[in-house]
Design a protein around this motif. Structure first.
Motif, mmCIF file in Angstrom:
data_model
loop_
_atom_site.group_PDB
_atom_site.id
_atom_site.type_symbol
_atom_site.label_atom_id
_atom_site.label_comp_id
_atom_site.label_asym_id
_atom_site.label_seq_id
_atom_site.Cartn_x
_atom_site.Cartn_y
_atom_site.Cartn_z
ATOM 1 N N GLU A 149 -4.334 -15.179 -29.818
ATOM 2 C CA GLU A 149 -5.757 -15.452 -29.583
ATOM 3 C C GLU A 149 -5.983 -15.995 -28.174
ATOM 4 O O GLU A 149 -7.106 -16.030 -27.696
ATOM 5 N N LYS A 150 -4.906 -16.435 -27.550
ATOM 6 C CA LYS A 150 -5.051 -17.054 -26.230
ATOM 7 C C LYS A 150 -5.045 -15.994 -25.133
ATOM 8 O O LYS A 150 -4.276 -15.038 -25.188
ATOM 9 N N LYS A 151 -5.904 -16.188 -24.152
ATOM 10 C CA LYS A 151 -5.941 -15.294 -22.999
ATOM 11 C C LYS A 151 -4.704 -15.524 -22.131
ATOM 12 O O LYS A 151 -4.162 -16.626 -22.096
ATOM 13 N N ILE A 152 -4.280 -14.495 -21.413
ATOM 14 C CA ILE A 152 -3.120 -14.604 -20.535
ATOM 15 C C ILE A 152 -3.588 -14.804 -19.094
ATOM 16 O O ILE A 152 -4.298 -13.960 -18.559
ATOM 17 N N PRO A 153 -3.212 -15.942 -18.478
ATOM 18 C CA PRO A 153 -3.628 -16.161 -17.088
ATOM 19 C C PRO A 153 -2.992 -15.130 -16.160
ATOM 20 O O PRO A 153 -1.853 -14.702 -16.382
ATOM 21 N N ARG A 154 -3.721 -14.776 -15.136
ATOM 22 C CA ARG A 154 -3.279 -13.744 -14.203
ATOM 23 C C ARG A 154 -1.895 -14.031 -13.609
ATOM 24 O O ARG A 154 -1.055 -13.140 -13.501
ATOM 25 N N HIS A 155 -1.645 -15.303 -13.222
ATOM 26 C CA HIS A 155 -0.362 -15.601 -12.571
ATOM 27 C C HIS A 155 0.806 -15.343 -13.521
ATOM 28 O O HIS A 155 1.899 -14.998 -13.092
ATOM 29 N N GLU A 156 0.560 -15.495 -14.823
ATOM 30 C CA GLU A 156 1.645 -15.224 -15.778
ATOM 31 C C GLU A 156 1.944 -13.721 -15.859
ATOM 32 O O GLU A 156 3.104 -13.312 -15.964
ATOM 33 N N ILE A 157 0.889 -12.913 -15.779
ATOM 34 C CA ILE A 157 1.128 -11.454 -15.786
ATOM 35 C C ILE A 157 1.827 -11.055 -14.484
ATOM 36 O O ILE A 157 2.695 -10.174 -14.478
ATOM 37 N N GLY A 181 -5.077 -1.940 -17.521
ATOM 38 C CA GLY A 181 -5.982 -2.830 -18.256
ATOM 39 C C GLY A 181 -6.749 -3.776 -17.339
ATOM 40 O O GLY A 181 -6.881 -3.551 -16.133
ATOM 41 N N SER A 182 -7.231 -4.848 -17.948
ATOM 42 C CA SER A 182 -8.081 -5.798 -17.224
ATOM 43 C C SER A 182 -7.333 -6.432 -16.045
ATOM 44 O O SER A 182 -7.932 -6.823 -15.051
ATOM 45 N N TYR A 183 -6.005 -6.536 -16.149
ATOM 46 C CA TYR A 183 -5.198 -7.092 -15.047
ATOM 47 C C TYR A 183 -5.361 -6.246 -13.786
ATOM 48 O O TYR A 183 -5.583 -6.770 -12.698
ATOM 49 N N GLU A 189 -7.989 -13.419 -16.321
ATOM 50 C CA GLU A 189 -7.204 -13.508 -17.556
ATOM 51 C C GLU A 189 -7.368 -12.247 -18.372
ATOM 52 O O GLU A 189 -8.367 -11.549 -18.253
ATOM 53 N N SER A 190 -6.357 -11.957 -19.197
ATOM 54 C CA SER A 190 -6.346 -10.713 -19.961
ATOM 55 C C SER A 190 -5.983 -10.980 -21.415
ATOM 56 O O SER A 190 -5.365 -11.996 -21.737
ATOM 57 N N PHE A 277 -6.109 3.967 -18.725
ATOM 58 C CA PHE A 277 -5.702 2.659 -19.237
ATOM 59 C C PHE A 277 -6.103 1.503 -18.320
ATOM 60 O O PHE A 277 -5.895 0.343 -18.677
ATOM 61 N N THR A 278 -6.684 1.819 -17.181
ATOM 62 C CA THR A 278 -7.249 0.754 -16.364
ATOM 63 C C THR A 278 -8.645 0.392 -16.879
ATOM 64 O O THR A 278 -9.042 -0.767 -16.831
ATOM 65 N N GLY A 279 -9.347 1.400 -17.432
ATOM 66 C CA GLY A 279 -10.680 1.125 -17.956
ATOM 67 C C GLY A 279 -11.663 0.758 -16.840
ATOM 68 O O GLY A 279 -11.458 1.119 -15.690
#
Ligand code: 8DG
Ligand code: CA
Ligand code: CA
Length: 339
Positions: A149-157, A181-183, A189-190, A277-279
């Motif tokens: 349920e938690k969003k993934i911060p950009r720096h982690e991706i 994707g959103s990244y 965040e994604s 897949f980039t959307g």
């Protein structure tokens, strides 16, 4: 699709109306299973989210694309009373709220949720007591319910991307890897991590014999590096699973488990896949419509001309995303401009 879409930002002047419409949309998708109404509410919410000033009335909202008579009435009721009777009733109904909760588990769709609720399984604790009713995907979804349920911060991706690329290139430097994707659209965040993979030796007409090993080799190496910590499914061209930086990064303590998808596509279809897949979802819809108007049919695999017969011809050669925009006469948009 990742399960929960980003809530509309709090600094949007109509975010309370957007929240109301999103709640109605989720109800239609998960409980009524009416995708038509789901789309109508989501489109209206998107229209309001893009409106720069506070909406004063249903009538004003109706001028926006995607807001019809029924939704404008609901907006009036909400603006005048601060709530919506229909939503109050929906929230009061235990079955509705239970279905809404269970569909938040990865792998549990509306039909499965209904079936569970009918069998008396209504909470996350209930699910833990009835794991025999769940398939392997749903069990993984339950195991990581809070984390997913938690969003993934950009720096982690970014960190994950670095590890994935290093690892795969040690295996074989010819792999091409793009996180979509959103990244890729530059979001901070994604909801999940969407990896696209290809290899020059695998094309839509050749290399099928090697195909099954290309993805499995990658997944195995990421499992042995302890980046991938669980598998939901693994086929020849699609991996669905779970990753975490917990065991890899000294500065990460109790890192969260994240949903990771890896798709393998033929080399000649790579850029159509990247585009798809980039959307965003909405951007894809518009781009496909534009392609059709200009005599092309576009999907996640190919771009093909449609003759007067209406039958698509052979795919055109695509060696970059820009190619696709050029063929269909659509001004190029950077990923960050595709929201
Ligand atoms: P998020 O994960 O941060 O919530 O956003 P996202 O990356 O934009 O969404 P996603 O659900 O992970 O899907 C990735 C992209 O795939 C999306 O931006 C556009 C494309 N896509 C569609 N339709 C669909 C669909 O029905 N299912 C899936 N899995 N992807 C889709 O355009
Ligand atoms: Ca995804
Ligand atoms: Ca995503």
């Amino acid at each position: 699709m990742s399960k929960r879409k980003a809530p509309f930002s709090e600094d949007n002047p109509n975010h309370d109306l957007c929240d109301m419409l999103t709640e109605l949309a989720d109800y239609e998708r998960n409980v009524s299973r009416n995708i038509y109404k789901y789309n109508a509410y989501r489109n209206a919410a998107t229209a309001l989210a893009g409106h720069p000033t506070r909406i004063q009335s249903g009538e004003e909202a109706r001028k926006l694309n995607g807001v019809g008579a029924k939704i404008s009435k609901k907006i009036d009721e909400f603006l005048q009373t601060g709530k919506l009777q229909k939503l109050e009733k929906i929230r009061d109904d235990d079955t509705n709220t239970a279905i809404g909760l269970l569909t938040r588990v990865s792998g549990i769709g509306p039909a499965k949720a209904k079936q569970l609720v009918d069998a008396g399984v209504k909470t996350i604790e209930d699910l833990h007591r009835h794991e025999d009713k769940l398939n392997s995907h749903q069990l993984v979804g339950l195991k990581y319910f809070e984390d997913f349920e938690k969003k993934i911060p950009r720096h982690e991706i970014e960190q994950t991307e670095e590890i994935i690329k290093k690892e795969i290139h040690e295996l074989d430097p010819e792999y091409l890897i793009t996180i979509c994707g959103s990244y890729r659209r530059g979001q901070l965040e994604s909801g999940d991590i969407d990896v696209l993979l290809t290899h020059p030796s695998y094309t839509s007409t050749d290399g099928n014999a090697r195909r099954s090993q290309l993805l499995k080799k990658v997944v195995n190496s990421l499992v042995s590096k302890k980046l991938i910590i669980d598998t939901i499914s693994l086929g020849d061209v699609k991996f669905m699973g779970v990753c975490s930086l917990d065991k890899l990064k000294r500065d990460v303590r109790h890192g969260h488990a994240r949903r990771l998808d890896i798709r393998l596509t033929p080399h000649d279809q790579y850029y159509c896949s990247i585009l798809y897949f980039t959307g965003s979802d909405l951007f894809n819809k518009n781009m496909r419509a534009h392609a059709l108007q200009n005599g092309f049919t576009l999907n996640e695999y190919t771009l093909r001309p449609v003759g007067s017969t209406g039958i698509p011809g052979e795919p055109v050669v695509v060696t970059s995303e820009e190619d696709i925009f050029e063929y269909i006469g659509y001004p190029y948009k950077k990923p960050s401009e595709r929201d």
